[in-house]
Design a protein around this motif. Structure first.
Motif, PDB file in Angstrom:
ATOM      1  N   ALA A 175     -29.808 -43.403 -30.303  1.00  0.00           N
ATOM      2  CA  ALA A 175     -30.222 -42.258 -29.444  1.00  0.00           C
ATOM      3  C   ALA A 175     -29.477 -42.053 -28.117  1.00  0.00           C
ATOM      4  CB  ALA A 175     -31.597 -42.673 -29.040  1.00  0.00           C
ATOM      5  N   ALA A 193     -31.438 -37.575 -29.705  1.00  0.00           N
ATOM      6  CA  ALA A 193     -31.061 -38.544 -30.693  1.00  0.00           C
ATOM      7  C   ALA A 193     -30.072 -38.150 -31.591  1.00  0.00           C
ATOM      8  CB  ALA A 193     -32.294 -38.706 -31.536  1.00  0.00           C
ATOM      9  N   THR A 237     -29.183 -37.080 -34.641  1.00  0.00           N
ATOM     10  CA  THR A 237     -29.685 -36.661 -35.965  1.00  0.00           C
ATOM     11  C   THR A 237     -29.276 -35.344 -36.379  1.00  0.00           C
ATOM     12  OG1 THR A 237     -31.620 -35.825 -34.617  1.00  0.00           O
ATOM     13  CG2 THR A 237     -31.738 -38.000 -35.776  1.00  0.00           C
ATOM     14  N   THR A 293     -38.793 -33.670 -36.240  1.00  0.00           N
ATOM     15  CA  THR A 293     -38.358 -34.362 -35.195  1.00  0.00           C
ATOM     16  C   THR A 293     -39.041 -33.727 -33.872  1.00  0.00           C
ATOM     17  OG1 THR A 293     -36.368 -33.049 -34.545  1.00  0.00           O
ATOM     18  CG2 THR A 293     -36.161 -34.869 -36.043  1.00  0.00           C
ATOM     19  N   TYR A 302     -35.473 -37.118 -31.710  1.00  0.00           N
ATOM     20  CA  TYR A 302     -36.215 -38.272 -32.155  1.00  0.00           C
ATOM     21  C   TYR A 302     -36.944 -38.069 -33.597  1.00  0.00           C
ATOM     22  CZ  TYR A 302     -34.517 -40.274 -27.919  1.00  0.00           C
ATOM     23  OH  TYR A 302     -33.790 -40.549 -26.892  1.00  0.00           O
ATOM     24  N   VAL A 326     -33.695 -44.164 -32.599  1.00  0.00           N
ATOM     25  CA  VAL A 326     -33.658 -42.932 -33.242  1.00  0.00           C
ATOM     26  C   VAL A 326     -34.984 -42.580 -33.489  1.00  0.00           C
ATOM     27  CG1 VAL A 326     -33.316 -43.394 -35.661  1.00  0.00           C
ATOM     28  CG2 VAL A 326     -32.427 -41.303 -34.723  1.00  0.00           C
ATOM     29  N   LYS A 352     -36.983 -49.156 -26.871  1.00  0.00           N
ATOM     30  CA  LYS A 352     -35.606 -48.922 -26.867  1.00  0.00           C
ATOM     31  C   LYS A 352     -34.899 -50.158 -26.243  1.00  0.00           C
ATOM     32  CE  LYS A 352     -36.015 -44.432 -28.044  1.00  0.00           C
ATOM     33  NZ  LYS A 352     -37.495 -44.365 -28.519  1.00  0.00           N
TER      34      LYS A 352
END
Length: 363
Positions: free
Chosen positions: A282, A287, A289, A298, A303, A332, A338
């Motif tokens: 992330a 993130a 993605t 998301t 995320y 992610v 985290k």
């Protein structure tokens, strides 16, 4: 067409094997044991005492102060087979300590022994507080888990170029995208449990990947441990045992409109897989993605929603995204903790859900 098989990896020279063994089973110095002592309790046990039973969930790390501790594996016929013995200065444990999985092995004292017992919870505090020790312990645990991968007759994964698109190619059970702790833990567990697995992303430090996330307690790299070489060594070991790793490749696209799913790599090749774990970390504040091109549900920062939060589904499995058979683990995933220990646990836990999905799909 490019073929990726376990045979592509050259045999590891004996010196490298010895070095990997030393990293998987290091001997702590008296000063290092002294650093760990406040986190544990010193105990004395009689010879034959069982410290951990295979199949149980209660687990701890034991540092041998005096004596010997044996690690045993139960064979299919129920007989116990000795895997190794730990001597003074060595410690027990593997990545299973950070998951809720049953113990894979039995641990018992060979003779009257004096041990330092560190509980699962205390070990987590130790690893977050003592970075040099964390590198030694996590490297050993990662290599030990990967070491469960036997030389099984996995089929070779085939990467398709446009020229080979019309040919029938074997399909992977699982592709893991992301080379941080969640991704490597997921790939290690999946391969060791018999899934035909490909890890895309390999090991890349933050200096090579702009915006990569730093994990609390391990600042500066994707895992906080790349600078010490932990995951590079683990990657080398995973190749020795037949796992397929593409360290120089990154995922650039995902096609969820067909099944098996297709993952496009940054060199234009494609892989087909029955399931996918996204563990791409992330970058702050969003993130990593974008390569999924909006295929998954998301939040505003990218995320990935999982479970019941994914697209409002009430039936989704834990770690499963809005796309059945596609899972997210580690930083992610929306709502994840985290830090490095949580990422390891999520990578391992996601594989268990992958098994359930593949079993259901087969029927």
């Amino acid at each position: 067409m490019n073929r990726l098989t376990s045979g592509q990896t050259s045999a590891t020279p004996p010196a490298s094997v010895a070095a990997l063994h030393a990293q998987a089973f290091p001997m702590l110095s008296s000063a290092q044991v002294g650093q760990i002592a406040p986190y544990g309790d010193t105990i004395e046990v009689a010879g034959g005492s069982v410290l951990q039973n295979s199949g149980d969930r209660e687990a701890a790390c034991y540092i041998v102060l005096e004596g010997y501790v044996e690690v045993l594996e139960r064979e299919a016929d129920g007989a116990m087979h000795s895997l190794l013995r730990h001597r003074d200065g060595e410690f027990t444990g593997s990545l299973d300590l950070f998951t809720d999985r049953p113990n894979a092995v039995t641990v018992r004292a060979d003779c009257r022994s004096r041990l330092l017992r560190v509980s699962r919870e205390a070990l987590g505090r130790l690893l977050l507080a003592e970075r040099p020790l964390a590198e030694i312990v996590l490297r050993a645990f990662m290599l030990r888990r990967i070491g469960y991968v036997r030389q099984r007759p996995y089929g070779g994964a085939i990467l398709r170029s446009a020229a080979g698109a019309g040919q029938a190619d074997p399909v992977l059970d699982l592709v893991v995208v992301g080379g941080g702790t969640a991704g490597l833990a997921a790939a290690a567990y999946a391969a060791s449990e018999g899934l035909h697995t490909l890890l895309v992303g390999g090991i890349r430090c933050a200096a090579d990947m702009p915006g990569a996330d730093a994990l609390p307690g391990f600042p500066g790299t994707i895992t906080g441990l790349c600078d010490g070489g932990l995951l590079r060594r683990a990657e080398d070991q995973s190749r020795r045992f037949g796992s397929h790793v593409l360290p120089g490749r990154m995922a650039s696209g995902f096609d969820g409109a067909c099944y098996p799913y297709r993952i496009t790599l940054d060199d234009g090749q494609e892989v087909e897989a029955r399931s996918l774990i996204v563990a791409t970390g992330a970058p702050q504040p969003e993130a990593n993605t974008a390569w999924l091109d909006g295929c998954l549900d998301t939040d505003d920062q990218g995320y990935i929603h999982t479970g019941r939060a994914a697209a409002g589904s009430m039936l989704a499995r834990a770690f499963e995204t809005s796309q059945p058979g596609v899972f997210a683990a580690g930083a992610v995933r929306a709502g994840s903790a985290k830090h490095v220990l949580a990422s390891i646990a999520e990578g391992a836990a996601a594989v268990r859900v992958v098994h359930r999905f593949l079993d259901a799909s087969a029927h």
